[in-house]
Design a protein around this motif. Sequence first.
Motif, PDB file in Angstrom:
ATOM      1  N   VAL A 197       0.820  -1.219   0.000  1.00 25.01           N
ATOM      2  CA  VAL A 197       0.000   0.000   0.000  1.00 25.01           C
ATOM      3  C   VAL A 197       0.852   1.266   0.000  1.00 25.01           C
ATOM      4  O   VAL A 197       0.439   2.282  -0.551  1.00 25.01           O
ATOM      5  CB  VAL A 197      -1.041   0.032   1.147  1.00 25.01           C
ATOM      6  N   SER A 198       2.043   1.218   0.587  1.00 25.41           N
ATOM      7  CA  SER A 198       2.875   2.423   0.584  1.00 25.41           C
ATOM      8  C   SER A 198       3.506   2.666  -0.778  1.00 25.41           C
ATOM      9  O   SER A 198       3.974   3.767  -1.060  1.00 25.41           O
ATOM     10  CB  SER A 198       3.939   2.357   1.681  1.00 25.41           C
ATOM     11  N   SER A 199       3.485   1.659  -1.647  1.00 25.77           N
ATOM     12  CA  SER A 199       4.017   1.832  -3.002  1.00 25.77           C
ATOM     13  C   SER A 199       3.001   2.499  -3.927  1.00 25.77           C
ATOM     14  O   SER A 199       3.357   2.969  -5.000  1.00 25.77           O
ATOM     15  CB  SER A 199       4.419   0.477  -3.587  1.00 25.77           C
ATOM     16  N   GLY A 200       1.734   2.517  -3.513  1.00 24.50           N
ATOM     17  CA  GLY A 200       0.686   3.081  -4.371  1.00 24.50           C
ATOM     18  C   GLY A 200       0.307   2.158  -5.512  1.00 24.50           C
ATOM     19  O   GLY A 200      -0.391   2.558  -6.426  1.00 24.50           O
ATOM     20  N   GLN A 201       0.757   0.924  -5.458  1.00 19.97           N
ATOM     21  CA  GLN A 201       0.473  -0.053  -6.507  1.00 19.97           C
ATOM     22  C   GLN A 201      -0.710  -0.932  -6.091  1.00 19.97           C
ATOM     23  O   GLN A 201      -1.177  -0.869  -4.973  1.00 19.97           O
ATOM     24  CB  GLN A 201       1.699  -0.937  -6.753  1.00 19.97           C
ATOM     25  N   GLY A 202      -1.145  -1.780  -6.997  1.00 15.94           N
ATOM     26  CA  GLY A 202      -2.201  -2.734  -6.680  1.00 15.94           C
ATOM     27  C   GLY A 202      -3.566  -2.084  -6.612  1.00 15.94           C
ATOM     28  O   GLY A 202      -3.793  -0.987  -7.110  1.00 15.94           O
ATOM     29  N   ASP A 203      -4.484  -2.780  -5.966  1.00 14.99           N
ATOM     30  CA  ASP A 203      -5.874  -2.306  -5.911  1.00 14.99           C
ATOM     31  C   ASP A 203      -6.226  -1.756  -4.533  1.00 14.99           C
ATOM     32  O   ASP A 203      -7.322  -1.912  -4.043  1.00 14.99           O
ATOM     33  CB  ASP A 203      -6.837  -3.418  -6.334  1.00 14.99           C
ATOM     34  N   TYR A 204      -5.268  -1.069  -3.917  1.00 14.81           N
ATOM     35  CA  TYR A 204      -5.436  -0.536  -2.579  1.00 14.81           C
ATOM     36  C   TYR A 204      -4.826   0.863  -2.530  1.00 14.81           C
ATOM     37  O   TYR A 204      -3.697   1.059  -2.980  1.00 14.81           O
ATOM     38  CB  TYR A 204      -4.664  -1.438  -1.602  1.00 14.81           C
ATOM     39  N   ARG A 205      -5.571   1.832  -2.032  1.00 12.95           N
ATOM     40  CA  ARG A 205      -5.046   3.181  -1.832  1.00 12.95           C
ATOM     41  C   ARG A 205      -5.372   3.582  -0.398  1.00 12.95           C
ATOM     42  O   ARG A 205      -6.487   3.363   0.076  1.00 12.95           O
ATOM     43  CB  ARG A 205      -5.686   4.190  -2.785  1.00 12.95           C
ATOM     44  N   VAL A 206      -4.409   4.199   0.258  1.00 12.40           N
ATOM     45  CA  VAL A 206      -4.568   4.557   1.663  1.00 12.40           C
ATOM     46  C   VAL A 206      -4.122   5.994   1.871  1.00 12.40           C
ATOM     47  O   VAL A 206      -3.133   6.446   1.286  1.00 12.40           O
ATOM     48  CB  VAL A 206      -3.713   3.633   2.575  1.00 12.40           C
ATOM     49  N   LYS A 207      -4.855   6.697   2.724  1.00 12.84           N
ATOM     50  CA  LYS A 207      -4.425   8.006   3.192  1.00 12.84           C
ATOM     51  C   LYS A 207      -4.346   7.959   4.712  1.00 12.84           C
ATOM     52  O   LYS A 207      -5.266   7.485   5.383  1.00 12.84           O
ATOM     53  CB  LYS A 207      -5.414   9.105   2.774  1.00 12.84           C
ATOM     54  N   MET A 208      -3.240   8.436   5.223  1.00 17.11           N
ATOM     55  CA  MET A 208      -3.058   8.572   6.659  1.00 17.11           C
ATOM     56  C   MET A 208      -3.763   9.855   7.079  1.00 17.11           C
ATOM     57  O   MET A 208      -3.642  10.884   6.412  1.00 17.11           O
ATOM     58  CB  MET A 208      -1.560   8.659   6.977  1.00 17.11           C
ATOM     59  N   VAL A 209      -4.498   9.788   8.171  1.00 20.23           N
ATOM     60  CA  VAL A 209      -5.227  10.949   8.667  1.00 20.23           C
ATOM     61  C   VAL A 209      -4.459  11.523   9.856  1.00 20.23           C
ATOM     62  O   VAL A 209      -4.118  10.804  10.797  1.00 20.23           O
ATOM     63  CB  VAL A 209      -6.659  10.563   9.101  1.00 20.23           C
ATOM     64  N   TYR A 210      -4.193  12.823   9.770  1.00 20.45           N
ATOM     65  CA  TYR A 210      -3.477  13.525  10.829  1.00 20.45           C
ATOM     66  C   TYR A 210      -4.393  14.564  11.456  1.00 20.45           C
ATOM     67  O   TYR A 210      -5.151  15.242  10.757  1.00 20.45           O
ATOM     68  CB  TYR A 210      -2.253  14.246  10.274  1.00 20.45           C
ATOM     69  N   PHE A 211      -4.312  14.688  12.759  1.00 13.77           N
ATOM     70  CA  PHE A 211      -4.908  15.804  13.488  1.00 13.77           C
ATOM     71  C   PHE A 211      -3.732  16.676  13.862  1.00 13.77           C
ATOM     72  O   PHE A 211      -2.885  16.264  14.671  1.00 13.77           O
ATOM     73  CB  PHE A 211      -5.653  15.329  14.727  1.00 13.77           C
ATOM     74  N   ASN A 212      -3.644  17.866  13.242  1.00 13.35           N
ATOM     75  CA  ASN A 212      -2.434  18.674  13.306  1.00 13.35           C
ATOM     76  C   ASN A 212      -1.278  17.793  12.838  1.00 13.35           C
ATOM     77  O   ASN A 212      -1.279  17.356  11.709  1.00 13.35           O
ATOM     78  CB  ASN A 212      -2.243  19.285  14.686  1.00 13.35           C
ATOM     79  N   ASP A 213      -0.312  17.464  13.672  1.00 11.86           N
ATOM     80  CA  ASP A 213       0.812  16.632  13.225  1.00 11.86           C
ATOM     81  C   ASP A 213       0.771  15.216  13.777  1.00 11.86           C
ATOM     82  O   ASP A 213       1.721  14.464  13.618  1.00 11.86           O
ATOM     83  CB  ASP A 213       2.136  17.294  13.624  1.00 11.86           C
ATOM     84  N   THR A 214      -0.336  14.830  14.409  1.00  9.90           N
ATOM     85  CA  THR A 214      -0.446  13.517  15.029  1.00  9.90           C
ATOM     86  C   THR A 214      -1.226  12.564  14.139  1.00  9.90           C
ATOM     87  O   THR A 214      -2.368  12.855  13.768  1.00  9.90           O
ATOM     88  CB  THR A 214      -1.178  13.630  16.390  1.00  9.90           C
ATOM     89  N   PRO A 215      -0.634  11.409  13.769  1.00  8.23           N
ATOM     90  CA  PRO A 215      -1.410  10.428  13.008  1.00  8.23           C
ATOM     91  C   PRO A 215      -2.499   9.831  13.894  1.00  8.23           C
ATOM     92  O   PRO A 215      -2.226   9.418  15.023  1.00  8.23           O
ATOM     93  CB  PRO A 215      -0.378   9.377  12.602  1.00  8.23           C
ATOM     94  N   ILE A 216      -3.747   9.839  13.388  1.00 11.37           N
ATOM     95  CA  ILE A 216      -4.853   9.344  14.211  1.00 11.37           C
ATOM     96  C   ILE A 216      -5.643   8.214  13.565  1.00 11.37           C
ATOM     97  O   ILE A 216      -6.405   7.539  14.233  1.00 11.37           O
ATOM     98  CB  ILE A 216      -5.830  10.475  14.601  1.00 11.37           C
ATOM     99  N   GLY A 217      -5.496   8.014  12.257  1.00  7.08           N
ATOM    100  CA  GLY A 217      -6.292   6.972  11.616  1.00  7.08           C
ATOM    101  C   GLY A 217      -6.022   6.865  10.132  1.00  7.08           C
ATOM    102  O   GLY A 217      -5.075   7.463   9.609  1.00  7.08           O
ATOM    103  N   LEU A 218      -6.893   6.091   9.476  1.00  8.82           N
ATOM    104  CA  LEU A 218      -6.751   5.818   8.046  1.00  8.82           C
ATOM    105  C   LEU A 218      -8.086   5.931   7.325  1.00  8.82           C
ATOM    106  O   LEU A 218      -9.133   5.649   7.907  1.00  8.82           O
ATOM    107  CB  LEU A 218      -6.264   4.383   7.817  1.00  8.82           C
ATOM    108  N   VAL A 219      -8.022   6.328   6.064  1.00  4.32           N
ATOM    109  CA  VAL A 219      -9.115   6.135   5.119  1.00  4.32           C
ATOM    110  C   VAL A 219      -8.510   5.349   3.962  1.00  4.32           C
ATOM    111  O   VAL A 219      -7.340   5.551   3.616  1.00  4.32           O
ATOM    112  CB  VAL A 219      -9.746   7.462   4.624  1.00  4.32           C
ATOM    113  N   TYR A 220      -9.282   4.422   3.419  1.00  3.17           N
ATOM    114  CA  TYR A 220      -8.695   3.601   2.368  1.00  3.17           C
ATOM    115  C   TYR A 220      -9.728   3.123   1.362  1.00  3.17           C
ATOM    116  O   TYR A 220     -10.913   3.030   1.655  1.00  3.17           O
ATOM    117  CB  TYR A 220      -7.941   2.400   2.956  1.00  3.17           C
ATOM    118  N   LEU A 221      -9.210   2.847   0.164  1.00  2.00           N
ATOM    119  CA  LEU A 221      -9.989   2.269  -0.925  1.00  2.00           C
ATOM    120  C   LEU A 221      -9.358   0.922  -1.240  1.00  2.00           C
ATOM    121  O   LEU A 221      -8.128   0.797  -1.276  1.00  2.00           O
ATOM    122  CB  LEU A 221      -9.937   3.177  -2.153  1.00  2.00           C
ATOM    123  N   SER A 222     -10.181  -0.076  -1.486  1.00  2.09           N
ATOM    124  CA  SER A 222      -9.665  -1.408  -1.818  1.00  2.09           C
ATOM    125  C   SER A 222     -10.555  -2.045  -2.877  1.00  2.09           C
ATOM    126  O   SER A 222     -11.623  -1.527  -3.200  1.00  2.09           O
ATOM    127  CB  SER A 222      -9.591  -2.285  -0.571  1.00  2.09           C
TER     128      SER A 222
END
Length: 186
Positions: A50-75
Amino acid sequence: MKLHFVPFENIRNNVSDIILEWRNSEDIRSQMMHQNLITKKDHCNWYKIVSSGQGDYRVKMVYFNDTPIGLVYLSDIDFVNKCVSWGLYIGEKKYRGLGLGRIMMAELLSWGFDELDFYRMYTSVLENNVKALSMYYKFGFKNEGVWEKHVLLMDGNRTNLLYLGMCIEDWIRNREWILKLLNESK
């Protein structure tokens, strides 16, 4: 509320360990279709893809200010039929219950329909996940089916898996008020 969404392939620091911690936390696993613990090896393989941006999966890391808090993703991306499955979660407990899930949902829908031009977005959700179901219905998702007693829960019981979907026409009808949520978060 300052949320921002960073595509995985643009993340500079390694967040793999924190994501594995989220994915293996009981409160996240208890709402997933597959509730088993994820091994470090399996997670590393997933993360690499998923970090390569390849395949049938796309992910975005969600940040609150500068803190990672979660994910949104397409698969299960189907570019031919323009259909995609999606998911989201807030991994950091202290950020739950603040209305951030609604902003994440708005970003996810805009990403799928407006940026990537999908015709249909769909998801599955456990029948006992009442909060998620309520939000999804408010955003315009429709119940498309039930797989009875499909998911074996961590406690040994079974629950139904509901399938919800939205087509572009529903998105267009609801887009204005949904995108307003995103603008309010900036």
